[in-house]
Design a protein around this motif. Structure first.
Motif, short mmCIF file in Angstrom:
data_model
loop_
_atom_site.label_atom_id
_atom_site.label_comp_id
_atom_site.label_asym_id
_atom_site.label_seq_id
_atom_site.Cartn_x
_atom_site.Cartn_y
_atom_site.Cartn_z
N ASP A 18 29.96 40.46 88.66
CA ASP A 18 29.07 39.47 89.29
C ASP A 18 27.93 40.09 90.08
N GLY A 19 27.30 41.10 89.53
CA GLY A 19 26.14 41.68 90.21
C GLY A 19 26.50 42.63 91.34
N ALA A 20 27.76 43.10 91.38
CA ALA A 20 28.13 44.09 92.40
C ALA A 20 27.36 45.38 92.13
N VAL B 234 16.80 45.58 81.14
CA VAL B 234 16.96 44.28 81.80
C VAL B 234 16.76 44.42 83.31
N ALA B 235 17.17 45.56 83.86
CA ALA B 235 16.90 45.83 85.28
C ALA B 235 16.55 47.30 85.41
N ASN C 219 14.12 42.28 84.90
CA ASN C 219 13.12 41.80 83.93
C ASN C 219 13.72 40.59 83.22
N GLU C 220 13.54 39.45 83.85
CA GLU C 220 14.23 38.23 83.42
C GLU C 220 13.93 37.89 81.95
N TRP C 221 12.72 38.18 81.50
CA TRP C 221 12.35 37.79 80.13
C TRP C 221 13.21 38.50 79.09
N GLY D 236 31.50 44.03 84.78
CA GLY D 236 31.22 42.66 84.35
C GLY D 236 29.82 42.49 83.77
N GLY D 237 29.69 41.52 82.91
CA GLY D 237 28.39 41.18 82.34
C GLY D 237 27.76 40.05 83.14
N VAL D 238 26.44 40.08 83.23
CA VAL D 238 25.73 39.01 83.93
C VAL D 238 24.60 38.51 83.04
N LEU D 239 24.82 37.39 82.35
CA LEU D 239 23.77 36.82 81.50
C LEU D 239 23.05 35.67 82.19
N GLU D 240 23.67 35.09 83.18
CA GLU D 240 23.06 34.01 83.94
C GLU D 240 23.70 33.98 85.32
N PRO D 241 23.23 33.24 86.28
CA PRO D 241 22.06 32.38 86.25
C PRO D 241 20.76 33.19 86.27
N PRO D 242 19.63 32.51 85.96
CA PRO D 242 18.36 33.23 85.96
C PRO D 242 18.14 33.96 87.29
N GLY D 243 17.65 35.18 87.20
CA GLY D 243 17.34 35.95 88.40
C GLY D 243 18.52 36.74 88.93
#
Ligand code: COA
Length: 272
Positions: free
Chosen positions: A183-185, A42-43, A53-55, A156-163
């Motif tokens: 949160d993307g830390a 995913v990243a 890799n957003e898709w 933490g999990g990050v499924l959204e927002p896009p990007g």
């Protein structure tokens, strides 16, 4: 059409998809299988940057509406869910202590040890990493090699927002007991978070030597960080709000002596 394009097309009409759409599910399963085998992430690090890799994250989000509920059984235990668990740990070279679960679509490199813990879909865990008791690795989180996620750590999990960038813990880090990294830390290579550090994009990371805020939710490589407070003025008075404090910079390439001790214990199978 490439797999990525097919996922993109399904994403456009996600509102109308359901468990009866077998063809769509097949496409999504193909993408999730790539994640499960570590053939896609995913990243991923590219030229020193983390690229999302957003898709692939879209594929994960599509899997839920396209899947029906199933009953899973293990001895006297019964579960009901939409996503199966990972399998074939012997072939993967991964040690999984009873009580641990990793979902299909997560990837565990050879030499990973799962104490009774949880790894969600889309997560990637590098070789030699220990996920200790009651630690959770959220969806899409990227955990490097030779990391110790100590007891009760919440990644933490990050499924959204896009990007949105998932949580990233780079190689050779130690994340102390009960830390929350959300949160993307992002924790840079070789860093050590003392027990109980909370890291999110709202939390300032402050260098104790200079007093400067080096960023929010991002710990630079080779830093020793503890949970601390900073004074914050409000109408009602001065309050201590959380910050993550870098108390020491570790020499690059040199792990904290307490991280070394953990590694020795692990090699001898002595960790709890
Ligand atoms: C951070 C840690 C590694 C200590 O590192 P160290 O290099 O020995 O640093 P020190 O103990 O000298 O700590 C530096 C300062 O931070 C403080 N501090 C240490 N750990 C802290 C924590 N978790 N939270 C807040 N402050 C902390 C110390 O009190 C010390 O302050 P002082 O200089 O006024 O005495 C250790 O305290 C820690 O948290 N280890 C993780 C334990 C753990 O989770 N184990 C896993 C079990 S599964």
């Amino acid at each position: 059409m490439s797999l990525q394009e097919q996922i993109g097309e399904l994403w456009q009409r996600r509102a109308e998809l359901g468990p009866a759409d077998g063809d769509a599910r097949e496409v999504v399963h193909e993408a999730i299988t790539l994640l499960d085998r570590g053939e896609a992430r995913v990243a991923e690090p590219r030229d020193g940057e983390w690229v999302v890799n957003e898709w692939l994250r879209q594929a994960i989000n599509l899997l839920f509406p396209l899947s029906g509920m199933d009953t899973l059984e293990a001895g006297p235990f019964e579960y009901r869910d939409k996503i199966p668990l990972k399998r074939n740990y012997d072939a993967l070279g991964v040690r999984v202590v009873p009580g641990a679960s990793a979902r299909w679509g997560s990837y565990l490199e050879r030499g990973v040890i799962l104490m009774p813990s949880y790894v969600n879909i889309g997560a990637w865990v590098g070789s030699g990493t220990m996920v200790d008791t009651w630690a959770t690795v959220g969806s899409c989180a990227q955990i490097g090699s030779n990391v110790h996620l100590s007891g009760g750590v919440g990644i933490g999990g990050v499924l959204e927002p896009p990007g949105a960038v998932p949580v990233i813990v780079e190689d050779d880090c130690v994340i102390g007991s009960r830390c929350m990294v959300v949160d993307g830390a992002r924790v840079g290579r070789g860093s050590f978070l003392g027990a109980g550090v909370v890291l999110s994009p709202s939390i300032p990371v402050i260098d104790a030597e200079t007093g400067e805020e080096v960023g929010r939710g991002v710990v630079p490589p080779w830093s020793l960080v503890v949970q601390a407070t900073r004074p914050r003025q409000y109408g009602g008075g001065t309050f201590g709000l959380a910050c993550a404090l870098i108390v020491r910079r570790l020499p690059e390439g040199e792990r904290h002596d307490k991280a070394g001790l953990n590694a020795i214990l692990r090699e001898h199978g002595a960790t709890a």
